[in-house]
Design a protein around this motif. Structure first.
Motif, mmCIF file in Angstrom:
data_model
loop_
_atom_site.group_PDB
_atom_site.id
_atom_site.type_symbol
_atom_site.label_atom_id
_atom_site.label_comp_id
_atom_site.label_asym_id
_atom_site.label_seq_id
_atom_site.Cartn_x
_atom_site.Cartn_y
_atom_site.Cartn_z
ATOM 1 N N LEU A 1 0.835 -1.211 0.000
ATOM 2 C CA LEU A 1 0.000 0.000 0.000
ATOM 3 C C LEU A 1 0.867 1.258 0.000
ATOM 4 O O LEU A 1 0.554 2.240 -0.689
ATOM 5 N N ARG A 2 1.936 1.259 0.746
ATOM 6 C CA ARG A 2 2.837 2.424 0.768
ATOM 7 C C ARG A 2 3.415 2.667 -0.624
ATOM 8 O O ARG A 2 3.482 3.821 -1.092
ATOM 9 N N ALA A 3 3.852 1.585 -1.258
ATOM 10 C CA ALA A 3 4.403 1.721 -2.607
ATOM 11 C C ALA A 3 3.339 2.251 -3.562
ATOM 12 O O ALA A 3 3.618 3.149 -4.383
ATOM 13 N N ASP A 4 2.101 1.730 -3.463
ATOM 14 C CA ASP A 4 1.003 2.205 -4.317
ATOM 15 C C ASP A 4 0.721 3.690 -4.067
ATOM 16 O O ASP A 4 0.507 4.456 -5.013
ATOM 17 N N PHE A 5 0.730 4.099 -2.803
ATOM 18 C CA PHE A 5 0.487 5.516 -2.484
ATOM 19 C C PHE A 5 1.614 6.402 -3.007
ATOM 20 O O PHE A 5 1.361 7.515 -3.488
ATOM 21 N N MET A 6 2.834 5.910 -2.913
ATOM 22 C CA MET A 6 3.949 6.702 -3.440
ATOM 23 C C MET A 6 3.810 6.856 -4.954
ATOM 24 O O MET A 6 4.036 7.938 -5.501
ATOM 25 N N ASP A 7 3.436 5.769 -5.652
ATOM 26 C CA ASP A 7 3.211 5.848 -7.096
ATOM 27 C C ASP A 7 2.080 6.820 -7.415
ATOM 28 O O ASP A 7 2.176 7.633 -8.342
ATOM 29 N N LEU A 8 1.003 6.723 -6.641
ATOM 30 C CA LEU A 8 -0.138 7.613 -6.841
ATOM 31 C C LEU A 8 0.262 9.060 -6.594
ATOM 32 O O LEU A 8 -0.127 9.961 -7.353
ATOM 33 N N ARG A 9 1.039 9.294 -5.588
ATOM 34 C CA ARG A 9 1.492 10.654 -5.257
ATOM 35 C C ARG A 9 2.347 11.213 -6.410
ATOM 36 O O ARG A 9 2.172 12.375 -6.818
ATOM 37 N N THR A 10 3.248 10.381 -6.900
ATOM 38 C CA THR A 10 4.094 10.808 -8.006
ATOM 39 C C THR A 10 3.248 11.123 -9.230
ATOM 40 O O THR A 10 3.443 12.148 -9.902
ATOM 41 N N SER A 11 2.270 10.274 -9.526
ATOM 42 C CA SER A 11 1.382 10.494 -10.678
ATOM 43 C C SER A 11 0.586 11.783 -10.506
ATOM 44 O O SER A 11 0.441 12.562 -11.457
ATOM 45 N N LEU A 12 0.081 12.001 -9.317
ATOM 46 C CA LEU A 12 -0.698 13.219 -9.066
ATOM 47 C C LEU A 12 0.171 14.465 -9.210
ATOM 48 O O LEU A 12 -0.275 15.483 -9.759
ATOM 49 N N LYS A 13 1.411 14.425 -8.750
ATOM 50 C CA LYS A 13 2.318 15.561 -8.888
ATOM 51 C C LYS A 13 2.572 15.856 -10.364
ATOM 52 O O LYS A 13 2.555 17.020 -10.792
ATOM 53 N N GLN A 14 2.804 14.789 -11.135
ATOM 54 C CA GLN A 14 3.039 14.972 -12.569
ATOM 55 C C GLN A 14 1.818 15.562 -13.254
ATOM 56 O O GLN A 14 1.929 16.463 -14.093
ATOM 57 N N GLN A 15 0.640 15.083 -12.878
ATOM 58 C CA GLN A 15 -0.588 15.609 -13.472
ATOM 59 C C GLN A 15 -0.786 17.072 -13.087
ATOM 60 O O GLN A 15 -1.205 17.882 -13.923
ATOM 61 N N LEU A 16 -0.498 17.399 -11.826
ATOM 62 C CA LEU A 16 -0.626 18.792 -11.394
ATOM 63 C C LEU A 16 0.342 19.690 -12.159
ATOM 64 O O LEU A 16 -0.015 20.797 -12.576
ATOM 65 N N GLU A 17 1.560 19.224 -12.315
ATOM 66 C CA GLU A 17 2.539 20.015 -13.058
ATOM 67 C C GLU A 17 2.101 20.203 -14.500
ATOM 68 O O GLU A 17 2.187 21.301 -15.061
ATOM 69 N N LEU A 18 1.624 19.131 -15.111
ATOM 70 C CA LEU A 18 1.153 19.201 -16.485
ATOM 71 C C LEU A 18 -0.041 20.127 -16.597
ATOM 72 O O LEU A 18 -0.114 20.970 -17.497
#
Length: 150
Positions: free
Chosen positions: A107-124
């Motif tokens: 779950l931690r790994a999934d949340f870290m992936d999700l966090r990274t994806s959300l940051k990229q989407q926000l930046e985009l």
């Protein structure tokens, strides 16, 4: 034979309030009227009574020892079963902890992936929004210029 019959009539049991030790030979002799030669018979009767009482006590002792032995064996069996159950439950708890820890890590790994994806989407999204704002401002400026020239 007559003396024997007289002895059978004599109570060989002590009174209810006394113990076999309290039943002395002199009481038996007094009950017989103090006849000579009857002391040996009274002693034999008293020995018989005491030996019967002793045999009963020994039998009770044997029964109690048997019960104690049985209870000790049952207690040992119960402890063994309890130890097995405790070991089984400890193993199950250890397995559950390992499984839980694995799931938490996943779950931690999934949340870290999700966090990274959300940051990229926000930046985009931010860069797209900024470029759209710039484009919109340009269009407005060009529209204002076109209107001013006309």
């Amino acid at each position: 034979v007559r003396q024997t019959r007289e002895l059978h009539c004599i109570s060989t049991r002590p009174p209810a309030s006394s113990t076999p030790k309290d039943f002395s030979m002199s009481q038996g002799v007094q009950q017989q009227g103090g006849k000579p030669g009857s002391e040996d018979l009274v002693k034999d009767v008293q020995v018989n009574v005491e030996s019967k009482h002793l045999a009963a006590l020994n039998e009770q002792k044997a029964e109690l020892l048997s019960k104690v032995h049985t209870l000790k064996k049952e207690l040992g069996d119960w402890r063994s079963k309890l130890d097995v159950q405790v070991k089984t439950y400890r193993n199950e708890i250890t397995d559950l902890r390992q499984t839980l820890n694995g799931e938490v890590e996943a779950l931690r790994a999934d949340f870290m992936d999700l966090r990274t994806s959300l940051k990229q989407q926000l930046e985009l999204t931010s860069s797209l929004a900024a470029s759209e704002v710039v484009e919109a401002e340009r269009k407005m400026a060009s529209t204002s210029n076109d209107q001013a020239q006309s």
